[in-house]
Design a protein around this motif. Structure first.
Motif, PDB file in Angstrom:
ATOM      1  N   ALA A   1       0.812  -1.217   0.000  1.00 27.96           N
ATOM      2  CA  ALA A   1       0.000   0.000   0.000  1.00 27.96           C
ATOM      3  C   ALA A   1       0.846   1.268   0.000  1.00 27.96           C
ATOM      4  O   ALA A   1       0.333   2.351  -0.302  1.00 27.96           O
ATOM      5  CB  ALA A   1      -0.940   0.002   1.203  1.00 27.96           C
ATOM      6  N   THR A   2       2.132   1.149   0.323  1.00 26.60           N
ATOM      7  CA  THR A   2       2.983   2.341   0.381  1.00 26.60           C
ATOM      8  C   THR A   2       3.693   2.635  -0.929  1.00 26.60           C
ATOM      9  O   THR A   2       4.309   3.697  -1.067  1.00 26.60           O
ATOM     10  CB  THR A   2       4.065   2.176   1.471  1.00 26.60           C
ATOM     11  OG1 THR A   2       4.977   1.124   1.098  1.00 26.60           O
ATOM     12  CG2 THR A   2       3.440   1.855   2.818  1.00 26.60           C
TER      13      THR A   2
ATOM     14  N   GLY B   1      -3.458   2.822  -2.304  1.00 28.28           N
ATOM     15  CA  GLY B   1      -2.566   3.737  -1.612  1.00 28.28           C
ATOM     16  C   GLY B   1      -2.198   4.931  -2.467  1.00 28.28           C
ATOM     17  O   GLY B   1      -2.144   6.075  -1.988  1.00 28.28           O
ATOM     18  N   GLN B   2      -1.950   4.680  -3.751  1.00 33.30           N
ATOM     19  CA  GLN B   2      -1.634   5.777  -4.667  1.00 33.30           C
ATOM     20  C   GLN B   2      -2.813   6.742  -4.788  1.00 33.30           C
ATOM     21  O   GLN B   2      -2.642   7.969  -4.749  1.00 33.30           O
ATOM     22  CB  GLN B   2      -1.264   5.210  -6.035  1.00 33.30           C
ATOM     23  CG  GLN B   2      -0.845   6.262  -7.036  1.00 33.30           C
ATOM     24  CD  GLN B   2      -0.572   5.676  -8.418  1.00 33.30           C
ATOM     25  OE1 GLN B   2      -1.345   4.835  -8.894  1.00 33.30           O
ATOM     26  NE2 GLN B   2       0.513   6.109  -9.053  1.00 33.30           N
ATOM     27  N   LEU B   3      -4.028   6.198  -4.928  1.00 32.63           N
ATOM     28  CA  LEU B   3      -5.212   7.053  -5.025  1.00 32.63           C
ATOM     29  C   LEU B   3      -5.432   7.842  -3.744  1.00 32.63           C
ATOM     30  O   LEU B   3      -5.772   9.037  -3.787  1.00 32.63           O
ATOM     31  CB  LEU B   3      -6.434   6.190  -5.335  1.00 32.63           C
ATOM     32  CG  LEU B   3      -6.444   5.491  -6.694  1.00 32.63           C
ATOM     33  CD1 LEU B   3      -7.601   4.497  -6.776  1.00 32.63           C
ATOM     34  CD2 LEU B   3      -6.521   6.499  -7.839  1.00 32.63           C
TER      35      LEU B   3
ATOM     36  N   ARG C   1      -5.563  11.813  -3.695  1.00 28.51           N
ATOM     37  CA  ARG C   1      -6.825  12.468  -3.340  1.00 28.51           C
ATOM     38  C   ARG C   1      -7.284  11.953  -1.980  1.00 28.51           C
ATOM     39  O   ARG C   1      -8.150  11.092  -1.887  1.00 28.51           O
ATOM     40  CB  ARG C   1      -7.882  12.216  -4.409  1.00 28.51           C
ATOM     41  CG  ARG C   1      -9.147  13.048  -4.191  1.00 28.51           C
ATOM     42  CD  ARG C   1     -10.221  12.710  -5.204  1.00 28.51           C
ATOM     43  NE  ARG C   1      -9.871  13.128  -6.551  1.00 28.51           N
ATOM     44  CZ  ARG C   1     -10.616  12.876  -7.625  1.00 28.51           C
ATOM     45  NH1 ARG C   1     -11.739  12.195  -7.512  1.00 28.51           N
ATOM     46  NH2 ARG C   1     -10.222  13.283  -8.822  1.00 28.51           N
ATOM     47  N   PRO C   2      -6.717  12.482  -0.893  1.00 26.22           N
ATOM     48  CA  PRO C   2      -7.015  11.954   0.448  1.00 26.22           C
ATOM     49  C   PRO C   2      -8.484  12.115   0.805  1.00 26.22           C
ATOM     50  O   PRO C   2      -9.128  13.109   0.462  1.00 26.22           O
ATOM     51  CB  PRO C   2      -6.129  12.811   1.362  1.00 26.22           C
ATOM     52  CG  PRO C   2      -5.087  13.404   0.467  1.00 26.22           C
ATOM     53  CD  PRO C   2      -5.742  13.577  -0.867  1.00 26.22           C
ATOM     54  N   TRP C   3      -8.999  11.101   1.507  1.00 30.06           N
ATOM     55  CA  TRP C   3     -10.391  11.154   1.970  1.00 30.06           C
ATOM     56  C   TRP C   3     -10.510  10.971   3.476  1.00 30.06           C
ATOM     57  O   TRP C   3     -11.604  11.096   4.024  1.00 30.06           O
ATOM     58  CB  TRP C   3     -11.212  10.064   1.269  1.00 30.06           C
ATOM     59  CG  TRP C   3     -10.688   8.669   1.509  1.00 30.06           C
ATOM     60  CD1 TRP C   3     -10.827   7.934   2.650  1.00 30.06           C
ATOM     61  CD2 TRP C   3      -9.935   7.865   0.608  1.00 30.06           C
ATOM     62  NE1 TRP C   3     -10.193   6.710   2.514  1.00 30.06           N
ATOM     63  CE2 TRP C   3      -9.643   6.647   1.252  1.00 30.06           C
ATOM     64  CE3 TRP C   3      -9.484   8.048  -0.703  1.00 30.06           C
ATOM     65  CZ2 TRP C   3      -8.916   5.612   0.651  1.00 30.06           C
ATOM     66  CZ3 TRP C   3      -8.759   7.022  -1.307  1.00 30.06           C
ATOM     67  CH2 TRP C   3      -8.483   5.821  -0.637  1.00 30.06           C
ATOM     68  N   PHE C   4      -9.418  10.675   4.159  1.00 28.59           N
ATOM     69  CA  PHE C   4      -9.495  10.277   5.568  1.00 28.59           C
ATOM     70  C   PHE C   4     -10.197  11.329   6.428  1.00 28.59           C
ATOM     71  O   PHE C   4     -10.977  10.998   7.321  1.00 28.59           O
ATOM     72  CB  PHE C   4      -8.083  10.007   6.103  1.00 28.59           C
ATOM     73  CG  PHE C   4      -8.060   9.466   7.510  1.00 28.59           C
ATOM     74  CD1 PHE C   4      -8.232   8.112   7.753  1.00 28.59           C
ATOM     75  CD2 PHE C   4      -7.880  10.315   8.601  1.00 28.59           C
ATOM     76  CE1 PHE C   4      -8.218   7.609   9.047  1.00 28.59           C
ATOM     77  CE2 PHE C   4      -7.866   9.827   9.885  1.00 28.59           C
ATOM     78  CZ  PHE C   4      -8.036   8.468  10.117  1.00 28.59           C
ATOM     79  N   ASP C   5      -9.919  12.592   6.178  1.00 30.98           N
ATOM     80  CA  ASP C   5     -10.482  13.658   7.005  1.00 30.98           C
ATOM     81  C   ASP C   5     -11.847  14.143   6.535  1.00 30.98           C
ATOM     82  O   ASP C   5     -12.409  15.070   7.118  1.00 30.98           O
ATOM     83  CB  ASP C   5      -9.513  14.840   7.061  1.00 30.98           C
ATOM     84  CG  ASP C   5      -8.254  14.505   7.842  1.00 30.98           C
ATOM     85  OD1 ASP C   5      -8.344  13.701   8.786  1.00 30.98           O
ATOM     86  OD2 ASP C   5      -7.175  15.019   7.477  1.00 30.98           O
TER      87      ASP C   5
ATOM     88  N   ALA D   1     -10.382   9.220 -14.958  1.00 28.88           N
ATOM     89  CA  ALA D   1      -9.564  10.389 -15.271  1.00 28.88           C
ATOM     90  C   ALA D   1      -8.409  10.524 -14.292  1.00 28.88           C
ATOM     91  O   ALA D   1      -7.279  10.888 -14.677  1.00 28.88           O
ATOM     92  CB  ALA D   1     -10.432  11.646 -15.258  1.00 28.88           C
ATOM     93  N   LEU D   2      -8.669  10.238 -13.037  1.00 32.55           N
ATOM     94  CA  LEU D   2      -7.608  10.291 -12.035  1.00 32.55           C
ATOM     95  C   LEU D   2      -6.533   9.245 -12.331  1.00 32.55           C
ATOM     96  O   LEU D   2      -5.330   9.516 -12.236  1.00 32.55           O
ATOM     97  CB  LEU D   2      -8.201  10.079 -10.646  1.00 32.55           C
ATOM     98  CG  LEU D   2      -7.221  10.093  -9.476  1.00 32.55           C
ATOM     99  CD1 LEU D   2      -6.443  11.402  -9.410  1.00 32.55           C
ATOM    100  CD2 LEU D   2      -7.966   9.838  -8.159  1.00 32.55           C
ATOM    101  N   CYS D   3      -6.949   8.052 -12.722  1.00 33.16           N
ATOM    102  CA  CYS D   3      -5.998   6.997 -13.048  1.00 33.16           C
ATOM    103  C   CYS D   3      -5.142   7.377 -14.258  1.00 33.16           C
ATOM    104  O   CYS D   3      -3.928   7.130 -14.282  1.00 33.16           O
ATOM    105  CB  CYS D   3      -6.732   5.683 -13.309  1.00 33.16           C
ATOM    106  SG  CYS D   3      -7.412   4.906 -11.815  1.00 33.16           S
TER     107      CYS D   3
END
Length: 479
Positions: free
Chosen positions: A253-254, A459-461, A465-469, A287-289
């Motif tokens: 994942a890293t 992990g790359q996505l 584009r972080p979603w955690f917060d 598109a992101l990919c």
């Protein structure tokens, strides 16, 4: 020195992060459990996600000496097929309301060995048969993003608790999409592992003739990967061995994946065209990919409608489950003790023949071969998770007529069960929200045994584009 953890601090860490705090003695397991219980008591009246609270047992366990990669981290176990000793295992059914197993299931033992502390069991639809979590036994589980919507199913209780910040990750199971669907509906990451990767339940090595898998829903990719590192491996006596993987899923994942060949599936194999929001979600993900250097092509495998075969298999299992319960109770189980759709499944199951089941298995094997051939040319398949945005409560529940339920299911969940049939790993990734701030998950499917590739892309996505917060604004008091 140990200090009290604030809610903001608690919510800012995933399970790996919380475990690190405990390991460094910056917070105690008891304080994490107290924070999780306080959060559960705050939001549970609004969500109805918990089947059985385990608060006192969790407090007791938090005071002991224990170890493991997740030592001291609060967790929850889905109330379906995976037993916690001395705790009701109802499978979301009134027919099992008095069922209390004496021993833990194997996967539960693995969670405990990893140091996790269960604070509750979580609500499921009856026998996991529905894509929402609404039962006559426990009522409807609400979505933290919009309480008028379903949290998905059948692991909706787990997903609602994680999305609401009660726990960073929770056990979930998936026999036709029940990890990926609630993850998509609640803005979480959810990976269904390959067939045989994890134990499927208690006193059995396969669920639903191999369709069912078990893992977690989580807010972070690394939690899902590290939890799979801690718990993977076929159960004792399994006829299907796990696909071998000698590395670390958390390490996968890293690191960014190599440039991938990704196919986009816009049309289901059966049922109506997906909702525009669901199509926008996969177009956005594609598109992101592309921006990340991957190749994308709109194409899809040539598979038939497998719904009749799935229905025959699930109906036969439902009838067998209720027949075994009847033998244990020493009395018949009436239709008034189970949901209307469950009763219809049972009736159909008694009419299913051995020839029907052989035909289903033959069709499933052919589908697996077709998918393997498709993946010769495409590393991943990108699809919607759902054909519609998260469903209003009551619209796809087991308390319906067969006609209404069948019509609702055809449009709502036409994508995810195919990976249960083929045994492939698949993940729901929270990359898109609707204009009304409702999560719309997207699904990536990999070759059998290639969870590491999925974690690498996830992990790359997540880094891009972080979603955690991104969390629901919880929650005003219900009127």
């Amino acid at each position: 020195m140990v200090t009290m953890i604030t809610l903001d601090d608690y919510l800012s860490h995933d399970a790996v992060g919380l475990a690190a705090l405990v390991a460094r003695h910056e917070v105690s397991a008891a304080e994490l459990v107290a924070a999780a219980i306080a959060r559960a008591q705050e939001v549970e009246p609004q969500l109805n996600a918990i089947a059985t609270p385990l608060y006192e047992a969790a407090r007791t366990r938090a005071g002991r000496q224990f170890s493991g990669p997740f030592a001291g981290v609060p967790f929850a176990i889905k109330d379906l097929n995976h037993a916690v000793a001395g705790v009701p295992l109802t499978h979301g059914s009134r027919a099992f309301a008095s069922h209390i197993p004496r021993a833990n299931g194997e996967l539960v033992d693995r969670y405990l060995a990893a140091g996790l502390i269960p604070i509750a069991t979580t609500a499921s639809s009856e026998f996991g048969l529905s894509v929402t979590t609404e039962s006559a036994l426990y009522g409807a589980t609400r979505n933290p993003w919009n309480r008028m919507l379903s949290a998905g199913g059948s692991s909706g209780g787990s997903a609602a608790l994680v999305a609401a910040g009660v726990i960073p990750a929770a056990h979930a199971t998936d026999g036709g999409g029940s990890i990926r669907i609630p993850a998509a509906a609640c803005g979480l990451f959810g990976l269904k592992p390959s067939r045989g990767r994890t134990p499927a339940g208690t006193i059995r090595t396969e669920g639903w003739s191999g369709l069912a898998a078990a893992h977690v829903v989580s807010r972070s990719v690394r939690d899902s990967a590290a939890l799979l590192d801690a718990t993977h491996g076929a159960p004792f006596g399994a006829r299907i061995a796990e696909p071998e993987y000698g590395g670390s899923f958390a390490h996968a994942a890293t690191r960014d994946p190599r440039p991938l060949r990704i196919a986009i599936q816009r049309r289901p194999f059966a049922g109506p065209q997906p909702h525009p929001d669901c199509l926008r979600a996969i177009d956005d993900a594609a598109a992101l990919c592309v921006a990340l250097g991957h190749g994308v092509e709109e194409t899809q495998p040539d598979l038939p409608d497998l719904t009749p075969h799935l229905l025959a298999l699930l109906a036969a299992h439902t009838a067998a489950t209720l027949a075994a319960r009847t033998a244990t109770l020493g009395r018949p189980i009436g239709d008034d003790e189970i949901e209307p759709i469950t009763a219809a499944y049972r009736a159909h199951g008694h009419a299913v023949t051995g020839l029907d089941l052989v035909a289903a298995e033959t069709a499933f094997m052919a589908a697996a071969v077709t998918m393997a051939e498709f993946h010769r040319h495409h590393d991943l398949l990108l699809t919607p998770v759902l054909g519609r945005p998260p469903a209003p409560l009551g619209s796809v529940s087991l308390d319906a007529t067969v006609e209404d339920y069948s019509a609702a299911m055809a449009g709502y969940s036409p994508f995810t069960a195919y990976q249960n049939v083929t045994g492939q790993p698949a993940m729901s990734v929270p990359l898109h929200w609707s204009d009304t701030d409702v999560p719309i998950g997207v699904q990536f499917v990999a070759r059998f045994g290639e969870e590491a590739l999925l974690f690498s892309l996830a992990g790359q996505l997540e880094r891009t584009r972080p979603w955690f917060d991104r969390r629901p604004a919880l929650l005003e008091v219900m009127p």
